[in-house]
Design a protein around this motif. Structure first.
Motif, PDB file in Angstrom:
ATOM      1  N   PHE A 255      59.185  -1.663  28.007  1.00 39.36           N
ATOM      2  CA  PHE A 255      60.548  -2.147  27.763  1.00 39.36           C
ATOM      3  C   PHE A 255      61.328  -1.212  26.851  1.00 39.36           C
ATOM      4  O   PHE A 255      62.359  -1.600  26.280  1.00 39.36           O
ATOM      5  CB  PHE A 255      60.501  -3.548  27.141  1.00 39.36           C
ATOM      6  N   SER A 256      60.832   0.008  26.690  1.00 35.70           N
ATOM      7  CA  SER A 256      61.526   0.970  25.843  1.00 35.70           C
ATOM      8  C   SER A 256      62.845   1.386  26.490  1.00 35.70           C
ATOM      9  O   SER A 256      62.938   1.553  27.715  1.00 35.70           O
ATOM     10  CB  SER A 256      60.638   2.191  25.611  1.00 35.70           C
ATOM     11  N   SER A 257      63.864   1.589  25.661  1.00 38.09           N
ATOM     12  CA  SER A 257      65.173   2.004  26.171  1.00 38.09           C
ATOM     13  C   SER A 257      65.259   3.514  26.378  1.00 38.09           C
ATOM     14  O   SER A 257      66.269   4.003  26.900  1.00 38.09           O
ATOM     15  CB  SER A 257      66.277   1.562  25.195  1.00 38.09           C
ATOM     16  N   ARG A 258      64.243   4.250  26.007  1.00 38.87           N
ATOM     17  CA  ARG A 258      64.273   5.703  26.181  1.00 38.87           C
ATOM     18  C   ARG A 258      64.052   6.073  27.650  1.00 38.87           C
ATOM     19  O   ARG A 258      63.202   5.500  28.325  1.00 38.87           O
ATOM     20  CB  ARG A 258      63.208   6.370  25.317  1.00 38.87           C
ATOM     21  N   GLU A 259      64.810   7.055  28.095  1.00 38.03           N
ATOM     22  CA  GLU A 259      64.688   7.591  29.448  1.00 38.03           C
ATOM     23  C   GLU A 259      64.302   9.061  29.353  1.00 38.03           C
ATOM     24  O   GLU A 259      64.849   9.804  28.525  1.00 38.03           O
ATOM     25  CB  GLU A 259      66.001   7.435  30.206  1.00 38.03           C
ATOM     26  N   TYR A 260      63.355   9.479  30.216  1.00 36.49           N
ATOM     27  CA  TYR A 260      62.860  10.847  30.215  1.00 36.49           C
ATOM     28  C   TYR A 260      63.251  11.485  31.546  1.00 36.49           C
ATOM     29  O   TYR A 260      62.783  11.066  32.621  1.00 36.49           O
ATOM     30  CB  TYR A 260      61.350  10.887  30.042  1.00 36.49           C
ATOM     31  N   VAL A 261      64.096  12.500  31.483  1.00 35.30           N
ATOM     32  CA  VAL A 261      64.579  13.205  32.678  1.00 35.30           C
ATOM     33  C   VAL A 261      63.750  14.471  32.855  1.00 35.30           C
ATOM     34  O   VAL A 261      63.586  15.265  31.911  1.00 35.30           O
ATOM     35  CB  VAL A 261      66.076  13.546  32.560  1.00 35.30           C
ATOM     36  N   LEU A 262      63.212  14.670  34.073  1.00 38.31           N
ATOM     37  CA  LEU A 262      62.358  15.811  34.366  1.00 38.31           C
ATOM     38  C   LEU A 262      63.213  16.964  34.909  1.00 38.31           C
ATOM     39  O   LEU A 262      63.873  16.825  35.943  1.00 38.31           O
ATOM     40  CB  LEU A 262      61.288  15.415  35.390  1.00 38.31           C
ATOM     41  N   LEU A 263      63.169  18.088  34.219  1.00 41.52           N
ATOM     42  CA  LEU A 263      63.873  19.301  34.637  1.00 41.52           C
ATOM     43  C   LEU A 263      62.972  20.496  34.360  1.00 41.52           C
ATOM     44  O   LEU A 263      61.901  20.357  33.748  1.00 41.52           O
ATOM     45  CB  LEU A 263      65.194  19.456  33.861  1.00 41.52           C
ATOM     46  N   HIS A 264      63.401  21.680  34.806  1.00 43.60           N
ATOM     47  CA  HIS A 264      62.680  22.903  34.465  1.00 43.60           C
ATOM     48  C   HIS A 264      63.685  23.955  34.024  1.00 43.60           C
ATOM     49  O   HIS A 264      64.898  23.698  33.955  1.00 43.60           O
ATOM     50  CB  HIS A 264      61.802  23.386  35.630  1.00 43.60           C
ATOM     51  N   GLU A 265      63.211  25.148  33.718  1.00 49.03           N
ATOM     52  CA  GLU A 265      64.062  26.149  33.100  1.00 49.03           C
ATOM     53  C   GLU A 265      65.168  26.632  34.024  1.00 49.03           C
ATOM     54  O   GLU A 265      66.198  27.133  33.549  1.00 49.03           O
ATOM     55  CB  GLU A 265      63.213  27.343  32.658  1.00 49.03           C
ATOM     56  N   SER A 266      65.029  26.505  35.331  1.00 43.89           N
ATOM     57  CA  SER A 266      66.041  26.977  36.281  1.00 43.89           C
ATOM     58  C   SER A 266      66.928  25.857  36.789  1.00 43.89           C
ATOM     59  O   SER A 266      67.676  26.054  37.738  1.00 43.89           O
ATOM     60  CB  SER A 266      65.361  27.663  37.469  1.00 43.89           C
ATOM     61  N   SER A 267      66.817  24.662  36.196  1.00 42.85           N
ATOM     62  CA  SER A 267      67.585  23.534  36.717  1.00 42.85           C
ATOM     63  C   SER A 267      69.074  23.688  36.476  1.00 42.85           C
ATOM     64  O   SER A 267      69.889  23.163  37.231  1.00 42.85           O
ATOM     65  CB  SER A 267      67.117  22.236  36.060  1.00 42.85           C
ATOM     66  N   ASP A 268      69.489  24.392  35.425  1.00 48.15           N
ATOM     67  CA  ASP A 268      70.906  24.524  35.131  1.00 48.15           C
ATOM     68  C   ASP A 268      71.571  25.629  35.932  1.00 48.15           C
ATOM     69  O   ASP A 268      72.788  25.823  35.844  1.00 48.15           O
ATOM     70  CB  ASP A 268      71.100  24.806  33.637  1.00 48.15           C
ATOM     71  N   LYS A 269      70.807  26.362  36.736  1.00 56.90           N
ATOM     72  CA  LYS A 269      71.359  27.438  37.564  1.00 56.90           C
ATOM     73  C   LYS A 269      71.790  26.879  38.911  1.00 56.90           C
ATOM     74  O   LYS A 269      71.563  25.725  39.238  1.00 56.90           O
ATOM     75  CB  LYS A 269      70.340  28.557  37.746  1.00 56.90           C
ATOM     76  N   SER A 270      72.394  27.723  39.708  1.00 57.16           N
ATOM     77  CA  SER A 270      72.886  27.300  41.024  1.00 57.16           C
ATOM     78  C   SER A 270      71.720  27.109  41.968  1.00 57.16           C
ATOM     79  O   SER A 270      70.593  27.540  41.731  1.00 57.16           O
ATOM     80  CB  SER A 270      73.862  28.345  41.576  1.00 57.16           C
ATOM     81  N   GLU A 271      72.009  26.475  43.099  1.00 52.15           N
ATOM     82  CA  GLU A 271      70.964  26.211  44.091  1.00 52.15           C
ATOM     83  C   GLU A 271      70.568  27.458  44.850  1.00 52.15           C
ATOM     84  O   GLU A 271      69.639  27.451  45.649  1.00 52.15           O
ATOM     85  CB  GLU A 271      71.449  25.145  45.071  1.00 52.15           C
ATOM     86  N   ALA A 272      71.269  28.534  44.586  1.00 53.54           N
ATOM     87  CA  ALA A 272      70.928  29.776  45.280  1.00 53.54           C
ATOM     88  C   ALA A 272      69.586  30.326  44.820  1.00 53.54           C
ATOM     89  O   ALA A 272      69.001  31.184  45.468  1.00 53.54           O
ATOM     90  CB  ALA A 272      72.009  30.832  45.030  1.00 53.54           C
ATOM     91  N   ASN A 273      69.103  29.819  43.663  1.00 55.86           N
ATOM     92  CA  ASN A 273      67.822  30.296  43.137  1.00 55.86           C
ATOM     93  C   ASN A 273      66.631  29.565  43.750  1.00 55.86           C
ATOM     94  O   ASN A 273      65.511  29.722  43.291  1.00 55.86           O
ATOM     95  CB  ASN A 273      67.779  30.132  41.625  1.00 55.86           C
ATOM     96  N   ALA A 274      66.853  28.750  44.764  1.00 57.94           N
ATOM     97  CA  ALA A 274      65.749  28.017  45.393  1.00 57.94           C
ATOM     98  C   ALA A 274      64.745  28.962  46.023  1.00 57.94           C
ATOM     99  O   ALA A 274      63.542  28.717  46.023  1.00 57.94           O
ATOM    100  CB  ALA A 274      66.299  27.048  46.434  1.00 57.94           C
ATOM    101  N   LYS A 275      65.248  30.102  46.564  1.00 61.14           N
ATOM    102  CA  LYS A 275      64.324  31.067  47.179  1.00 61.14           C
ATOM    103  C   LYS A 275      63.406  31.677  46.114  1.00 61.14           C
ATOM    104  O   LYS A 275      62.239  31.948  46.370  1.00 61.14           O
ATOM    105  CB  LYS A 275      65.121  32.162  47.882  1.00 61.14           C
TER     106      LYS A 275
END
Length: 289
Positions: A255-275
């Motif tokens: 029942f904790s109000s904390r939320e944990y969002v999963l990201l990685h170091e390239s998440s803030d870049k554009s989707e062009a880095n998917a390759k």
């Protein structure tokens, strides 16, 4: 005889030998023996009375009572002892048998069937091998566990308040729970369990676009049977089952109000880095093989 000798012979002898012979006469010994007999005769009735006074009162009364009345009392005592013994035996039987059910309800309940054998894991071997800092860990890593090359992170939020980032790429598994002695990521909310969940990296197979099969390391979450559950994107997951995590997934515990969002170091870049990410996965596959 001279007067000097007469005066010496007329004196009485004061030697101890003469006194001893005069004091010990046969008459004196007889008087002493007689006195001891009289004292013993006087002490006899007094000792007997003292002995009889110390006896139990019941034996004294029985001896003084006439014959038939004493026999009746003995028979009554025997009957009382027998009745008390039977009562004690009956109580012992009731304790062994336990509480008896009423006769009306005895037939309603069917006799319980024979217990079936259980082939589930008892956890005895796990206690011997999976102990950390004196605490038995309820989880053991699978054989496909790997340390990822991608630098995954958890971004915790509490009521829109940004908290310090957690870097979770240095180990193959992270234990989450309230037990700070063994937890890699502590959760202090009282609704969470001591060993709540595990964040696990696994090497799994996947199918490429050209139809070939490859392998890559992906993050998973597993709930360890917690009391209030683990939530993935606001949906409670089943315990003891792996759920694959993707980028931007949100985790909540209890029942904790904390939320944990999963990201990685390239998440803030554009989707062009998917390759580039796919190339990194190929490198991971080659290094694992």
């Amino acid at each position: 005889r001279s007067p000097r000798r007469r005066s010496r012979s007329g004196r009485r002898s004061r030697s101890p030998r003469g006194r001893r012979s005069r004091s010990r006469s046969p008459h004196h010994g007889a008087v002493r023996v007689k006195q001891e007999r009289e004292d013993h005769g006087r002490r006899g009735p007094e000792e007997r009375q003292a002995r009889e006074r110390d006896r139990p009162r019941e034996q004294w009364d029985r001896r003084r009572e006439p014959g038939p009345r004493g026999q009746e009392r003995e028979a009554q005592n025997l009957r009382e002892q027998r009745a008390e013994r039977e009562l004690q035996d009956e109580r012992r039987r009731e304790r062994r048998q336990g509480p008896e059910e009423p006769p009306g309800r005895a037939g309603d309940k069917a006799a319980p069937g024979k217990e079936k054998p259980s082939f589930e894991l008892s956890g005895a071997l796990l206690e011997d091998t999976n102990t950390f800092r004196g605490v038995v860990i309820k989880y053991s890593e699978p054989p496909e566990a790997r340390i990822p090359k991608t630098r995954w992170r958890l971004y915790p939020f509490k009521n829109d308040e940004f908290l310090p980032v957690m870097y979770i790429h240095r180990q193959s598994a992270y234990l989450l729970g309230r037990h700070r002695r063994i937890a890699d990521i502590p959760i202090d909310h009282p609704s969470c369990s001591k060993q709540h969940a595990v964040f696990q990296y696994r090497l799994v197979e996947y199918t490429r676009a050209d139809g070939t099969v490859g392998r890559r390391v992906r993050p998973y979450i597993i709930d360890l049977g917690s009391g209030n559950g683990t939530f993935l994107n606001n949906q409670r997951i089943e315990p003891q089952r792996y759920y694959e995590l993707k980028e931007k997934d949100v985790l909540k515990f209890g029942f904790s109000s904390r939320e944990y969002v999963l990201l990685h170091e390239s998440s803030d870049k554009s989707e062009a880095n998917a390759k580039d990410e796919d190339e990194e996965e190929e490198k991971e596959e080659e290094s694992d093989s």
